[in-house]
Design an enzyme around this catalytic site. Structure first.
Site, PDB file in Angstrom:
ATOM      1  N   ARG A 195      -1.700 -11.904 -33.884  1.00  0.00           N
ATOM      2  CA  ARG A 195      -1.227 -11.324 -32.630  1.00  0.00           C
ATOM      3  C   ARG A 195      -2.009 -10.062 -32.204  1.00  0.00           C
ATOM      4  O   ARG A 195      -2.343  -9.921 -31.027  1.00  0.00           O
ATOM      5  CB  ARG A 195       0.267 -11.005 -32.703  1.00  0.00           C
ATOM      6  CG  ARG A 195       1.139 -12.249 -32.836  1.00  0.00           C
ATOM      7  CD  ARG A 195       2.620 -11.924 -32.688  1.00  0.00           C
ATOM      8  NE  ARG A 195       2.930 -11.595 -31.295  1.00  0.00           N
ATOM      9  CZ  ARG A 195       3.164 -10.383 -30.843  1.00  0.00           C
ATOM     10  NH1 ARG A 195       3.113  -9.340 -31.671  1.00  0.00           N
ATOM     11  NH2 ARG A 195       3.430 -10.179 -29.580  1.00  0.00           N
ATOM     12  N   GLY A 235      13.736 -17.393 -29.262  1.00  0.00           N
ATOM     13  CA  GLY A 235      12.853 -17.552 -30.407  1.00  0.00           C
ATOM     14  C   GLY A 235      12.540 -16.203 -31.012  1.00  0.00           C
ATOM     15  O   GLY A 235      13.084 -15.811 -32.042  1.00  0.00           O
ATOM     16  N   ARG A 236      11.675 -15.456 -30.323  1.00  0.00           N
ATOM     17  CA  ARG A 236      11.271 -14.138 -30.791  1.00  0.00           C
ATOM     18  C   ARG A 236      12.477 -13.225 -31.046  1.00  0.00           C
ATOM     19  O   ARG A 236      12.524 -12.484 -32.032  1.00  0.00           O
ATOM     20  CB  ARG A 236      10.353 -13.500 -29.743  1.00  0.00           C
ATOM     21  CG  ARG A 236       9.732 -12.175 -30.165  1.00  0.00           C
ATOM     22  CD  ARG A 236       9.088 -11.478 -28.968  1.00  0.00           C
ATOM     23  NE  ARG A 236       8.268 -12.357 -28.173  1.00  0.00           N
ATOM     24  CZ  ARG A 236       6.950 -12.510 -28.301  1.00  0.00           C
ATOM     25  NH1 ARG A 236       6.310 -11.805 -29.209  1.00  0.00           N
ATOM     26  NH2 ARG A 236       6.289 -13.330 -27.528  1.00  0.00           N
ATOM     27  N   CYS A 293     -14.221 -11.584 -41.696  1.00  0.00           N
ATOM     28  CA  CYS A 293     -15.540 -11.193 -41.203  1.00  0.00           C
ATOM     29  C   CYS A 293     -15.586 -11.250 -39.681  1.00  0.00           C
ATOM     30  O   CYS A 293     -16.297 -12.066 -39.074  1.00  0.00           O
ATOM     31  CB  CYS A 293     -16.599 -12.108 -41.818  1.00  0.00           C
ATOM     32  SG  CYS A 293     -18.282 -11.512 -41.604  1.00  0.00           S
TER      33      CYS A 293
END
Length: 420
Positions: A315, A278-279, A345
């Site tokens: 992440r 995937g990555r 915020c």
């Protein structure tokens, strides 16, 4: 392939393939995700070549990036899909990935999801528990369909990676403990509607060392031998994914080195091999492009405040993850040190602290690198901020492959109770 190779600076200006990032920003507006189709294709081809001597099927891990443009790119190259929900099955099929190349993972498959997967004719369920096995049997029997299964085995191997993305230790929620695997397989063989065909293992993500893979595959090889001795016809081994990318200065094994480990440990068993990258297919094929809103001088540090926030790329906040950050235009600029933050915020809305990049002012563009995987797919509308659009580039062309929603789309998704 590193992000820097996919997104070079030419005459001090950042490009993706043959398209200027600044030109895309002028038409799409920031923040936006940008993917290089060529980088995706190159990464996939590298896996194909590495496993060319093995009976292997590449099943892209859809959770890394589920955009239809990404999935269609991989479908045309012959990829299968590793999915973790009914939604991901639907996405994969809609993009052209055949159901018989789909493996279904995930720890909480519902009866509805199992029913849908069986009706589509998927390749295999990667079963996470005996209760799940019982439910698959029940649904399959009701449909008069046989479900092909592999148990996901937890080999109790430390992946030497971040605790939140480690999945192969005894303490993790995933899979059947290897110590109980033979009991689970014997139970599966007794159930109606079940065909035992494989063994599955996935020990974590962003691995930069092959030793944990080698240890896990050794244990799986022993298990397959034992299962065959118990009378089970094991013909498929799903070796999972998890190979890392370069975010900062990681030194990575090649895909060929990884394939060699798989071959050395498992080839003698004569099984079909499923790989679930995937990555390593998407991570360095994408960036998040943002504009500087303000440069703020604090008491002790200078802040670069961007229009992208933690809702766009979570992440760094969730995993303390490092992402390279570079100025899109670097002409006639010296380096400066900033804390690089977003508009959300939350104090956690911080991409980097004390980071050196080329000096920037309001309106300048920056690119957050290595954001093609687990970036847009994990984003949200927190603070009622619109999801960032996604752009794909091929050569001199670019296309918006997911548009930015408008405020009416987001607000009108809510319903006010009639008693109000």
């Amino acid at each position: 392939m590193t992000a820097q190779l996919s997104f070079p600076h030419v005459n001090h200006e950042m490009f993706v393939e043959n398209v200027s990032i600044a030109d895309i920003a002028a038409q799409v507006a920031t923040p936006f995700y940008c993917y290089s189709q060529t980088a995706i294709e190159t990464n996939y081809t590298n896996y194909q070549q590495a496993f060319s001597e093995q009976d292997a099927l590449i099943c892209y891990a859809v959770k890394a990036n589920s955009n239809q443009g990404v999935l269609a790119t991989l479908a045309k190259m012959g990829s299968g899909a590793d999915v973790v929900s009914m939604g991901e099955i639907r996405r994969a099929i809609a993009a052209g990935i055949p159901a018989n190349k789909i493996v279904y993972s995930g720890v909480a498959k519902t009866a509805e999801e199992i029913h849908y997967a069986l009706r589509q004719g998927i390749l295999q369920f990667n079963v996470e528990s005996e209760p799940e096995l019982e439910l698959i049997s029940e649904v399959a029997t009701a449909l008069n369909i046989t479900a092909a299964v592999a148990f996901r085995i937890n080999p109790d191997v430390c992946a030497q990676t971040h605790a939140k993305i480690s999945t192969g230790k005894a303490e993790n929620k995933f899979g059947v403990p290897i110590s109980k695997a033979r009991i689970a397989y014997n139970r599966a063989a007794e159930l109606p509607g079940i065909k035992v065909q494989g063994v599955d293992v996935h020990i974590g993500s962003q691995l930069t060392n092959l030793a944990p893979f080698e240890e896990a595959y050794q244990r799986i090889a022993t298990l397959v031998t034992d299962l065959r001795a118990d009378g089970h016809d094991i013909s498929v081994i799903d070796v999972g994914g998890g190979l890392g990318i370069t975010y900062q200065d990681e030194v990575l094994p090649s895909k060929q080195d990884y394939a060699n480990i798989v071959k050395a440990q498992l080839n003698h068993l004569g099984c079909k091999i499923i790989i679930e990258p995937g990555r390593s297919l998407l991570g360095n094929a994408g960036v998040l492009v943002s504009s500087v809103v303000f440069v703020k001088q604090g008491e002790e540090r200078e802040f670069l405040i961007l229009d992208a926030g933690m809702n766009d790329l979570i992440r760094p906040s969730m995993y303390d993850a490092y992402h390279g950050i570079v100025a899109v235009s670097q002409k006639d600029k010296s380096l400066n040190t900033y804390d690089i933050v977003g508009p959300v915020c939350e104090t956690g809305d911080t991409f980097a602290k004390s980071r050196q990049i080329h000096q920037s002012k309001a309106g300048d563009l920056v690119a957050i690198m290595s954001a093609g995987a687990y970036g847009s797919v994990m984003s949200s509308t927190y603070n009622t901020r619109m999801l960032a659009p996604e752009v794909m580039v091929k050569g001199e062309q670019f296309s918006v492959v997911r548009a930015r929603p408008n405020y009416d789309d987001v607000i009108n998704a809510d319903t006010i109770p009639q008693w109000l």
